[in-house]
Design a protein around this motif. Structure first.
Motif, PDB file in Angstrom:
ATOM      1  N   UNK A 108       0.843  -1.229   0.070  1.00  0.00           N
ATOM      2  CA  UNK A 108      -0.024   0.053  -0.089  1.00  0.00           C
ATOM      3  C   UNK A 108       0.814   1.342  -0.146  1.00  0.00           C
ATOM      4  N   UNK A 109       2.041   1.165   0.480  1.00  0.00           N
ATOM      5  CA  UNK A 109       3.062   2.231   0.764  1.00  0.00           C
ATOM      6  C   UNK A 109       3.900   2.317  -0.511  1.00  0.00           C
ATOM      7  N   UNK A 110       4.222   1.227  -1.214  1.00  0.00           N
ATOM      8  CA  UNK A 110       4.668   1.074  -2.564  1.00  0.00           C
ATOM      9  C   UNK A 110       4.788  -0.215  -3.109  1.00  0.00           C
ATOM     10  N   UNK A 111       4.323  -0.294  -4.089  1.00  0.00           N
ATOM     11  CA  UNK A 111       4.234  -1.607  -4.883  1.00  0.00           C
ATOM     12  C   UNK A 111       4.837  -1.855  -6.035  1.00  0.00           C
ATOM     13  N   UNK A 112       5.955  -0.992  -6.319  1.00  0.00           N
ATOM     14  CA  UNK A 112       6.782  -0.899  -7.635  1.00  0.00           C
ATOM     15  C   UNK A 112       7.789  -0.495  -7.228  1.00  0.00           C
ATOM     16  N   UNK A 113       9.085  -0.823  -7.930  1.00  0.00           N
ATOM     17  CA  UNK A 113      10.567  -0.432  -7.659  1.00  0.00           C
ATOM     18  C   UNK A 113      10.806   1.134  -7.534  1.00  0.00           C
ATOM     19  N   UNK A 114       9.955   1.944  -8.475  1.00  0.00           N
ATOM     20  CA  UNK A 114      10.416   3.338  -8.496  1.00  0.00           C
ATOM     21  C   UNK A 114       9.879   3.827  -7.008  1.00  0.00           C
ATOM     22  N   UNK A 115       8.517   3.693  -6.701  1.00  0.00           N
ATOM     23  CA  UNK A 115       7.919   3.989  -5.463  1.00  0.00           C
ATOM     24  C   UNK A 115       8.857   3.444  -4.338  1.00  0.00           C
ATOM     25  N   UNK A 116       9.141   2.312  -4.201  1.00  0.00           N
ATOM     26  CA  UNK A 116       9.709   1.593  -3.022  1.00  0.00           C
ATOM     27  C   UNK A 116      11.360   2.364  -3.058  1.00  0.00           C
ATOM     28  N   UNK A 117      11.991   2.417  -3.840  1.00  0.00           N
ATOM     29  CA  UNK A 117      13.153   3.365  -3.982  1.00  0.00           C
ATOM     30  C   UNK A 117      13.075   4.810  -3.396  1.00  0.00           C
ATOM     31  N   UNK A 118      11.937   5.487  -3.310  1.00  0.00           N
ATOM     32  CA  UNK A 118      11.859   6.586  -2.853  1.00  0.00           C
ATOM     33  C   UNK A 118      11.554   6.564  -1.352  1.00  0.00           C
ATOM     34  N   UNK A 119      11.210   5.457  -0.762  1.00  0.00           N
ATOM     35  CA  UNK A 119      11.039   5.302   0.758  1.00  0.00           C
ATOM     36  C   UNK A 119      12.241   5.346   1.330  1.00  0.00           C
ATOM     37  N   UNK A 120      12.152   5.822   2.639  1.00  0.00           N
ATOM     38  CA  UNK A 120      13.285   5.716   3.573  1.00  0.00           C
ATOM     39  C   UNK A 120      13.433   4.258   4.122  1.00  0.00           C
ATOM     40  N   UNK A 121      14.679   3.781   4.234  1.00  0.00           N
ATOM     41  CA  UNK A 121      14.870   2.762   4.941  1.00  0.00           C
ATOM     42  C   UNK A 121      14.095   2.243   6.241  1.00  0.00           C
ATOM     43  N   UNK A 122      14.355   3.447   7.009  1.00  0.00           N
ATOM     44  CA  UNK A 122      13.188   3.340   8.265  1.00  0.00           C
ATOM     45  C   UNK A 122      11.901   3.122   7.981  1.00  0.00           C
ATOM     46  N   UNK A 123      11.128   3.555   6.874  1.00  0.00           N
ATOM     47  CA  UNK A 123       9.923   3.513   6.884  1.00  0.00           C
ATOM     48  C   UNK A 123       9.629   2.179   6.362  1.00  0.00           C
ATOM     49  N   UNK A 124      10.305   1.463   5.427  1.00  0.00           N
ATOM     50  CA  UNK A 124      10.353  -0.037   5.206  1.00  0.00           C
ATOM     51  C   UNK A 124      10.400  -0.864   6.417  1.00  0.00           C
ATOM     52  N   UNK A 125      11.403  -0.396   7.009  1.00  0.00           N
ATOM     53  CA  UNK A 125      11.615  -1.378   8.090  1.00  0.00           C
ATOM     54  C   UNK A 125      10.392  -1.305   9.401  1.00  0.00           C
ATOM     55  N   UNK A 126       9.849  -0.120   9.365  1.00  0.00           N
ATOM     56  CA  UNK A 126       8.768  -0.043  10.375  1.00  0.00           C
ATOM     57  C   UNK A 126       7.429  -1.071   9.832  1.00  0.00           C
ATOM     58  N   UNK A 127       7.832  -1.367   8.747  1.00  0.00           N
ATOM     59  CA  UNK A 127       6.404  -2.106   8.317  1.00  0.00           C
ATOM     60  C   UNK A 127       6.939  -3.790   8.307  1.00  0.00           C
ATOM     61  N   UNK A 128       8.001  -3.793   7.907  1.00  0.00           N
ATOM     62  CA  UNK A 128       8.649  -5.304   7.843  1.00  0.00           C
ATOM     63  C   UNK A 128       9.154  -5.825   9.085  1.00  0.00           C
ATOM     64  N   UNK A 129       9.132  -5.087  10.024  1.00  0.00           N
ATOM     65  CA  UNK A 129       9.978  -5.776  11.247  1.00  0.00           C
ATOM     66  C   UNK A 129       9.445  -7.013  11.794  1.00  0.00           C
ATOM     67  N   UNK A 130       8.008  -7.051  11.757  1.00  0.00           N
ATOM     68  CA  UNK A 130       7.372  -8.473  12.204  1.00  0.00           C
ATOM     69  C   UNK A 130       7.821  -9.656  11.367  1.00  0.00           C
ATOM     70  N   UNK A 131       8.514  -9.536  10.303  1.00  0.00           N
ATOM     71  CA  UNK A 131       9.139 -10.572   9.733  1.00  0.00           C
ATOM     72  C   UNK A 131      10.444 -11.173  10.297  1.00  0.00           C
TER      73      UNK A 131
END
Length: 222
Positions: free
Chosen positions: A57-80
């Motif tokens: 929902x935050x980014x579902x393609x490489x371009x949008x994902x590359x614009x996110x901060x690592x911390x934003x991604x980590x906050x979501x995927x941490x439970x994995x």
């Protein structure tokens, strides 16, 4: 019964047990599958499927994902689990896909393996499940069962992969790798079977009882 005959028998039995082999990880395209497989390392598919809707929902393609901060991604995927490493890998591989592959996931094993966080098994899963290229990704279940069923000596994941590719027809690899995983999860877990208790292990033991005990355990794979 020879090893080849045993392989044919197991293939027939698995086909009866699992005539349909849906991809366990929810995805809509090669990119979302790639990210989901990366997240599944040392994590269950069920948990990954709970996390990826929020991530995509935050980014579902490489371009949008590359614009996110690592911390934003980590906050979501941490439970994995392994949140910092996985977050960095997802952002960096997304950047590389944009800069080197026009935003597309390459349908090439070697190119996939060059991406951060993408090992041989992950690359093979993407080749098989996203592009339909015959592959035999070996996970913990497959590595364990290949030894228990005396299809491989279990000395290494690479050796198990080679042995299974020699034993089974190429056109069956993609379905078989999922069928074996499904079987391992349902009937033959590491603690639930010692190589003699589940239905297919019992069948293999009946063919050669003296060999069943030596096939009871196999090293784990991460």
């Amino acid at each position: 019964m020879t090893k080849s005959q045993r392989a044919r028998h197991l293939q027939q039995r698995l086909a009866l047990l699992y005539p349909e082999t849906p991809v366990p990880l929810d995805h809509k395209d090669p990119y979302t599958l790639l990210v989901a497989v990366l997240l599944s390392a040392q994590c269950t598919d069920i948990r990954v499927n709970l996390i990826t809707p929020k991530l995509f929902a935050a980014a579902d393609n490489p371009l949008d994902m590359s614009k996110l901060e690592v911390a934003q991604i980590e906050a979501i995927v941490r439970p994995c689990g392994l949140g910092p490493q996985k977050a960095r890998a997802i952002r960096e591989l997304s950047r590389m896909l944009v800069e080197q592959h026009q935003g597309n996931v390459p349908a090439d094993l070697e190119e996939l393996e060059k991406l951060p966080g993408v090992g041989h098994k992950t690359a093979q899963v993407v080749m098989a499940q996203a592009f339909g290229v015959p592959s035999f990704p070996v996970d913990t279940h497959i590595h364990r069962l290949a030894k228990r069923w005396r299809l491989s000596n279990g000395k290494s994941v690479i050796q198990t992969e080679r042995d299974l590719k020699r034993l089974f027809p190429r056109e069956a690899w993609n379905q078989l790798h999922l069928q074996i995983i499904f079987y391992g999860r349902e009937y033959c877990t590491a603690r639930g079977c010692d190589g003699t208790r589940c239905p297919l292990c019992q069948e293999v033991a009946r063919v050669s009882p003296t060999s069943s005990r030596s096939a009871a355990s196999a090293p784990s794979v991460t």
